[in-house]
Scaffold this motif. Structure first.
Motif, short mmCIF file in Angstrom:
data_model
loop_
_atom_site.label_atom_id
_atom_site.label_comp_id
_atom_site.label_asym_id
_atom_site.label_seq_id
_atom_site.Cartn_x
_atom_site.Cartn_y
_atom_site.Cartn_z
N PRO A 262 5.70 -4.84 5.63
CA PRO A 262 5.06 -6.16 5.61
C PRO A 262 3.54 -6.10 5.68
O PRO A 262 2.87 -7.00 5.17
CB PRO A 262 5.65 -6.85 6.84
N ASP A 263 2.98 -5.06 6.31
CA ASP A 263 1.53 -4.96 6.38
C ASP A 263 0.93 -4.17 5.21
O ASP A 263 -0.24 -3.82 5.22
CB ASP A 263 1.08 -4.34 7.71
N GLY A 264 1.75 -3.89 4.18
CA GLY A 264 1.22 -3.33 2.96
C GLY A 264 1.21 -1.83 2.85
O GLY A 264 0.60 -1.28 1.93
N GLN A 265 1.88 -1.12 3.74
CA GLN A 265 1.95 0.33 3.60
C GLN A 265 2.99 0.71 2.55
O GLN A 265 4.09 0.15 2.52
CB GLN A 265 2.32 0.96 4.94
N GLY B 97 -3.02 -5.66 0.02
CA GLY B 97 -4.35 -5.23 0.40
C GLY B 97 -4.49 -4.03 1.29
O GLY B 97 -5.60 -3.66 1.66
N GLU B 98 -3.40 -3.35 1.66
CA GLU B 98 -3.52 -2.15 2.47
C GLU B 98 -4.26 -1.04 1.71
O GLU B 98 -5.01 -0.26 2.30
CB GLU B 98 -2.13 -1.66 2.88
N GLN C 78 -7.63 0.30 -3.53
CA GLN C 78 -7.74 1.06 -4.78
C GLN C 78 -6.49 0.95 -5.64
O GLN C 78 -6.55 1.20 -6.85
CB GLN C 78 -8.03 2.53 -4.47
N LEU C 79 -5.36 0.62 -5.03
CA LEU C 79 -4.11 0.48 -5.77
C LEU C 79 -3.68 -0.97 -5.96
O LEU C 79 -2.66 -1.24 -6.58
CB LEU C 79 -2.98 1.24 -5.04
N GLU C 80 -4.46 -1.90 -5.43
CA GLU C 80 -4.06 -3.30 -5.48
C GLU C 80 -3.80 -3.75 -6.92
O GLU C 80 -4.62 -3.56 -7.82
CB GLU C 80 -5.14 -4.18 -4.86
N GLY C 81 -2.63 -4.33 -7.14
CA GLY C 81 -2.26 -4.84 -8.45
C GLY C 81 -1.75 -3.78 -9.41
O GLY C 81 -1.37 -4.11 -10.54
N ARG C 82 -1.70 -2.52 -8.97
CA ARG C 82 -1.18 -1.46 -9.83
C ARG C 82 0.33 -1.35 -9.66
O ARG C 82 0.85 -1.51 -8.55
CB ARG C 82 -1.81 -0.11 -9.48
N TYR C 83 1.02 -1.07 -10.75
CA TYR C 83 2.43 -0.75 -10.67
C TYR C 83 2.54 0.75 -10.43
O TYR C 83 1.95 1.56 -11.13
CB TYR C 83 3.16 -1.13 -11.96
N VAL C 84 3.32 1.12 -9.40
CA VAL C 84 3.45 2.51 -8.98
C VAL C 84 4.88 2.97 -9.22
O VAL C 84 5.84 2.25 -8.88
CB VAL C 84 3.07 2.68 -7.49
N ARG D 229 4.73 8.20 4.17
CA ARG D 229 3.79 7.08 4.04
C ARG D 229 2.61 7.56 3.19
O ARG D 229 2.09 8.65 3.38
CB ARG D 229 3.30 6.62 5.41
N VAL D 230 2.20 6.72 2.24
CA VAL D 230 1.09 7.06 1.36
C VAL D 230 -0.24 6.78 2.05
O VAL D 230 -0.41 5.75 2.70
CB VAL D 230 1.19 6.26 0.04
N THR D 231 -1.16 7.69 1.91
CA THR D 231 -2.54 7.49 2.36
C THR D 231 -3.47 7.71 1.17
O THR D 231 -3.12 8.35 0.19
CB THR D 231 -2.92 8.45 3.50
N ILE D 232 -4.67 7.19 1.29
CA ILE D 232 -5.65 7.24 0.21
C ILE D 232 -6.69 8.33 0.49
O ILE D 232 -7.17 8.46 1.61
CB ILE D 232 -6.37 5.89 0.05
N VAL D 233 -6.99 9.10 -0.55
CA VAL D 233 -8.09 10.06 -0.48
C VAL D 233 -9.31 9.32 -1.04
O VAL D 233 -9.59 9.36 -2.24
CB VAL D 233 -7.79 11.32 -1.30
#
Length: 388
Positions: free
Chosen positions: A356-359, A309-310, A313-319, A374-378
């Protein structure tokens, strides 16, 4: 021309750029590293990230700061001169640090693959003892490509070891379809219940236990170079990025609980295509759920299915990523795992990790100048793009 030189020429033909429509961005966390390979974390140390360097070290990033002293240093026994050689796999025991062991794959000075266990040092400083090495597996390598690489514990507590076909490209010496060889396989072993005189135990439900002539540690076969694989933290499903030969890169999927011996098809198949000639028999093969051709990239870098859940927008996506172009892809199940480019790393990506916190973390290639990002969201861009 060496494979390294060829890849660099390919990379130059596909320059990395950050497009105005990129949906993710990258913040440097640690710099000045050496060819990052594996990124590992554990909830018991939420402020720490373990980062493996191809040179033969495991480094610690603590509260966002790179610790000067390595967690583990085996540079004195690691060959990392080849493009695919070095320390390329690292895993913590599932009960770490109560079970005070870590596991690593590296290339020995004689060119062989070795998977070993190391014990934590006593005392207040979190570090592993290089002198505590216990060999689990050594596999001679006929070529400096397609070695063993990833070591990762599954949700069942067993250690999974990914081994390539041993190379060389186009004409591998060993047969990835042979059950008498470890090359081109994923191995599954028990490192907690070890029979006397053996390096590891064999899970009783491994698919080829009792099969005449088969190595009982083989769990899956028909792989070329499964450089990175991961388990879904929610479902336990297995995702494998298998680097292709001439034309196609592939990502394969194995649902949790699969018991049969999965055969991914190499060297009969490259991706979903018969290799080298059309018309082969695909009966019994597990074909990839994602593939792309070499007009778009050169080597797939498998990643995680994003959870925790961090990044809503990407939750459940394979990256996953491509090494040469730096493209970062995301795929989701409701459209048949069709991939979408969500960003472009400014350097060649080599591995993923999640805190562990989803980053979401991504490591890069670079001899002495690799970067942990570290990935951030636009967020504004996601409103018009990826969620449609």
């Amino acid at each position: 021309m060496t494979r390294f030189a060829a890849l660099l020429l390919f990379f130059a033909a596909f320059p990395v750029s950050t497009a105005a429509t990129d949906l993710i961005d990258f913040v440097p966390v640690a710099t000045g590293l050496d060819r990052l390979t594996t990124i590992v974390s554990t909830p018991l140390y939420p402020d720490k990230v373990f980062v493996a360097e191809q040179l033969g070290r495991v480094r610690l990033v603590e509260n966002g700061v790179l610790r000067a002293a390595p967690f583990l240093d085996i540079t004195d026994r690691t060959l990392s001169t080849g493009f695919e050689q070095g320390l390329t796999g690292f895993a913590l025991s599932p009960a770490f640090p109560a079970n005070p062991f870590v596991y690593a794959h590296y290339i020995r000075l004689d060119g062989a693959s070795r998977v070993s266990r190391f014990h934590l040092l006593p005392g207040p400083v979190l570090a592993a003892d290089p002198a505590s090495e216990t060999e689990l597996l050594t596999l001679s390598q006929p070529h400096p490509t397609h070695n063993c690489n990833e070591v990762r514990f599954g949700p069942d507590g067993y250690l999974y070891i990914g081994c390539g076909d041993g190379g060389p490209p186009f004409t591998p010496v060993h047969d990835p379809q042979s059950l008498a060889e470890r090359y081109g396989k994923i191995l599954r072993v028990d490192v907690n219940n070890i029979p006397v005189g053996q390096p590891y135990g064999i899970p009783a439900d491994n698919p080829f236990v009792g099969t005449p002539g088969a190595l009982p540690e083989i769990w899956a076969l028909g792989l070329r170079n499964p450089y990175r694989f991961s388990f879904d933290a929610l479902t336990g499903d297995l995702w494998i990025g298998d680097v292709g030969q001439s034309t196609y890169e592939e990502v394969s999927f194995v649902p949790a609980g699969t018991r049969f011996g999965v055969n991914f098809g190499w060297n009969r198949m490259e991706g979903t295509h018969c290799y080298p000639n059309p018309g082969c028999d695909t009966t019994g093969l597990t074909l990839p759920v994602i593939e792309y051709d070499h007009n778009e990239g050169c080597a797939v870098i498998g990643g995680p299915r994003v959870r925790n859940g961090e990044y809503s927008q990407l939750e459940g996506r394979y990256v996953f990523a491509d090494f040469c172009t730096g493209a970062i892809y995301a795929a989701r199940p409701d459209d048949g795992w069709q991939r979408v480019v969500v960003g472009h790393l400014p350097r060649m990506p080599t591995g993923f990790g999640m805190t562990p916190d989803g980053q979401l973390l991504i490591g890069s290639y670079g001899i002495g100048d690799a970067v942990l990002y570290r990935v951030t969201i636009v967020d504004a861009l996601f409103a018009d793009g990826f969620n449609d």
